[in-house]
Write an enzyme that holds these catalytic residues in place. Structure first.
Site, PDB file in Angstrom:
ATOM      1  N   THR A   2     -38.040  -3.142  53.445  1.00  0.00           N
ATOM      2  CA  THR A   2     -37.111  -2.068  53.063  1.00  0.00           C
ATOM      3  C   THR A   2     -36.225  -1.704  54.246  1.00  0.00           C
ATOM      4  OG1 THR A   2     -38.614  -0.302  53.700  1.00  0.00           O
ATOM      5  CG2 THR A   2     -38.595  -0.891  51.357  1.00  0.00           C
ATOM      6  N   GLN A   3     -35.108  -1.143  53.874  1.00  0.00           N
ATOM      7  CA  GLN A   3     -34.170  -0.642  54.872  1.00  0.00           C
ATOM      8  C   GLN A   3     -33.978   0.829  54.513  1.00  0.00           C
ATOM      9  OE1 GLN A   3     -30.773  -3.195  55.070  1.00  0.00           O
ATOM     10  NE2 GLN A   3     -29.608  -1.767  56.305  1.00  0.00           N
ATOM     11  N   GLY A   4     -34.905   1.658  55.006  1.00  0.00           N
ATOM     12  CA  GLY A   4     -34.883   3.076  54.625  1.00  0.00           C
ATOM     13  C   GLY A   4     -33.915   3.872  55.481  1.00  0.00           C
ATOM     14  N   ASP A  41     -44.538  13.790  54.011  1.00  0.00           N
ATOM     15  CA  ASP A  41     -43.620  13.110  53.070  1.00  0.00           C
ATOM     16  C   ASP A  41     -44.462  12.339  52.044  1.00  0.00           C
ATOM     17  OD1 ASP A  41     -41.322  12.113  51.909  1.00  0.00           O
ATOM     18  OD2 ASP A  41     -41.062  10.492  53.361  1.00  0.00           O
ATOM     19  N   GLU A  43     -34.617   5.917  57.806  1.00  0.00           N
ATOM     20  CA  GLU A  43     -35.016   6.051  59.205  1.00  0.00           C
ATOM     21  C   GLU A  43     -35.410   4.741  59.862  1.00  0.00           C
ATOM     22  OE1 GLU A  43     -35.054   8.816  61.128  1.00  0.00           O
ATOM     23  OE2 GLU A  43     -34.077   9.866  59.491  1.00  0.00           O
ATOM     24  N   ALA A  44     -35.924   3.832  59.047  1.00  0.00           N
ATOM     25  CA  ALA A  44     -36.510   2.644  59.657  1.00  0.00           C
ATOM     26  C   ALA A  44     -36.237   1.387  58.844  1.00  0.00           C
ATOM     27  CB  ALA A  44     -38.022   2.844  59.794  1.00  0.00           C
TER      28      ALA A  44
HETATM   29  N1  LIG Z   1     -48.292  -1.394  56.368  1.00  0.00           N
HETATM   30  C1  LIG Z   1     -47.573  -1.746  55.311  1.00  0.00           C
HETATM   31  N2  LIG Z   1     -47.965  -2.767  54.523  1.00  0.00           N
HETATM   32  C2  LIG Z   1     -47.223  -3.167  53.461  1.00  0.00           C
HETATM   33  N3  LIG Z   1     -46.058  -2.596  53.104  1.00  0.00           N
HETATM   34  C3  LIG Z   1     -45.616  -1.581  53.856  1.00  0.00           C
HETATM   35  C4  LIG Z   1     -46.336  -1.101  54.992  1.00  0.00           C
HETATM   36  N4  LIG Z   1     -45.647  -0.083  55.559  1.00  0.00           N
HETATM   37  C5  LIG Z   1     -44.558   0.067  54.802  1.00  0.00           C
HETATM   38  N5  LIG Z   1     -44.525  -0.810  53.774  1.00  0.00           N
HETATM   39  C6  LIG Z   1     -43.484  -0.951  52.730  1.00  0.00           C
HETATM   40  O1  LIG Z   1     -42.261  -0.522  53.266  1.00  0.00           O
HETATM   41  C7  LIG Z   1     -41.782   0.634  52.567  1.00  0.00           C
HETATM   42  C8  LIG Z   1     -41.148   1.611  53.554  1.00  0.00           C
HETATM   43  O2  LIG Z   1     -42.093   1.963  54.533  1.00  0.00           O
HETATM   44  P1  LIG Z   1     -42.089   3.382  55.233  1.00  0.00           P
HETATM   45  O3  LIG Z   1     -42.129   4.421  54.144  1.00  0.00           O
HETATM   46  O4  LIG Z   1     -43.166   3.416  56.246  1.00  0.00           O
HETATM   47  O5  LIG Z   1     -40.650   3.342  55.936  1.00  0.00           O
HETATM   48  P2  LIG Z   1     -39.506   4.458  56.019  1.00  0.00           P
HETATM   49  O6  LIG Z   1     -38.239   3.762  56.346  1.00  0.00           O
HETATM   50  O7  LIG Z   1     -39.987   5.540  56.899  1.00  0.00           O
HETATM   51  O8  LIG Z   1     -39.367   4.927  54.541  1.00  0.00           O
HETATM   52  P3  LIG Z   1     -38.526   6.188  54.078  1.00  0.00           P
HETATM   53  O9  LIG Z   1     -37.096   5.942  54.488  1.00  0.00           O
HETATM   54  O10 LIG Z   1     -38.757   6.099  52.576  1.00  0.00           O
HETATM   55  O11 LIG Z   1     -39.189   7.363  54.721  1.00  0.00           O
HETATM   56  C9  LIG Z   1     -42.994   1.185  51.826  1.00  0.00           C
HETATM   57  O12 LIG Z   1     -42.657   1.885  50.659  1.00  0.00           O
HETATM   58  C10 LIG Z   1     -43.780  -0.071  51.534  1.00  0.00           C
HETATM   59  O13 LIG Z   1     -43.262  -0.712  50.378  1.00  0.00           O
END
Ligand SMILES: Nc1ncnc2c1ncn2[C@@H]1O[C@H](COP(=O)(O)OP(=O)(O)OP(=O)(O)O)[C@@H](O)[C@H]1O
Length: 285
Positions: free
Chosen positions: A38-40, A174, A42-43
């Protein structure tokens, strides 16, 4: 006759900037070895077998935010990443199911985590809601109620895992259905030939497995009922946003949560107040 005027060539508009500086992922990673998950906001989250050929891991990278002052940006990223890593380590040590931390470089902004092979509870609920509406369309009374025990049991596992987290004095910050994962269990040995029972079991098998909590980027340490109740409220909203059929399932999450530890009942009491405030706020706009 007037001479045609030569119109100078117009520069093409600049190519739109990519929304994220993917190319900035620091060493030792190379993009060719990473598969984006994913390309959220924040990360960037990647899966890779770059470090351990037979075991995939997750690389979570917080790229620099160009609009922030570089020094401040680096400091904030570092703080958040370390806070996330520390919470994960603490939770894992105390028996809450979370991905293990395999590596961290807070200066560069990345974290390597154990890969949870499964799907998010959001994905599970979407699949379940789809199956429910298919069944309703077929109006097949023979299958009515079938599969519900599987999803209710899943809800209880979610409630217990969140209860364990709160019992530890950690609030997620969250807690949505996208931040809770169902790890696929190792396959049972299949029957020698498919039976009608084994076919109907395959959909309930998809609801088996351990619950993992992920995304600890906004986690706080708190023993306050209020903070824990807000976690539950956020999760409740995520359930109702997913699908109307999923809303009653949340009651099962709460039931299991209520039985999970000493303080859980008073958190549930506090949740009522949080809901009231939430409703008032949405009425006021
Ligand atoms: N340890 C893991 N194992 C497998 N998939 C993971 C793992 N960590 C994250 N993911 C996948 O990546 C997605 C995004 O991860 P995460 O929520 O930690 O990132 P984020 O960018 O902080 O998200 P957001 O922008 O939604 O807050 C999760 O919904 C999941 O599908």
């Amino acid at each position: 006759m007037t001479e045609p005027t030569l119109v100078p060539p117009i520069d093409p508009p600049p190519a739109p900037e990519t929304s994220r500086p993917l190319h900035t992922l620091p060493a030792p990673f190379s993009l060719s070895s990473l598969e984006i998950i994913t390309q959220g906001a924040e990360a960037l989250v990647y899966k890779t077998t770059f470090l351990t050929p037979h075991t995939p891991v997750v690389v979570k990278y917080r790229p620099p935010k160009p609009y922030r002052h570089p020094t401040l940006d680096k400091r904030l990223t570092k703080q958040r990443l370390l806070a996330e890593a520390r919470s994960l380590v603490k939770c894992k040590k105390e028996g809450v199911r979370v991905p293990g931390v395999l590596g961290v470089d807070a200066e560069e902004g990345w974290l390597v985590l154990e890969y949870v092979d499964g799907q998010t509870v959001r994905g599970v609920l979407d699949g379940w809601a789809h199956r429910v509406s298919e069944r309703e369309k077929e109006a097949d009374t023979r299958t009515e109620g079938q599969g519900n025990e599987g999803i209710l049991d899943l809800m209880r596992r979610v409630g217990r895992e969140v209860g364990k987290l709160h019992e530890l004095g950690v609030c997620h910050g969250d807690l949505t259905t996208s931040n809770i994962m169902l790890r696929t269990p190792p396959p049972d040995s299949p029957p020698p030939f498919p039976t009608s029972n084994s076919i109907s079991q395959s959909s309930s098998n998809s609801l088996k497995g351990d619950i993992y909590l992920i995304d600890f980027g906004l986690t706080t340490s708190s023993i306050q009922d209020e903070d824990k109740a807000v976690d539950l409220y956020v999760l409740e909203r995520a359930f109702s946003a997913t699908h109307p059929a999923a809303e009653p399932l949340f009651q099962e999450v709460l039931r299991a949560y209520g039985e999970s530890g000493k303080g859980a009942k008073s958190v549930l009491k506090r949740l009522e107040g949080v809901r009231l405030r939430g409703r008032k706020r949405s009425m006021l706009g």
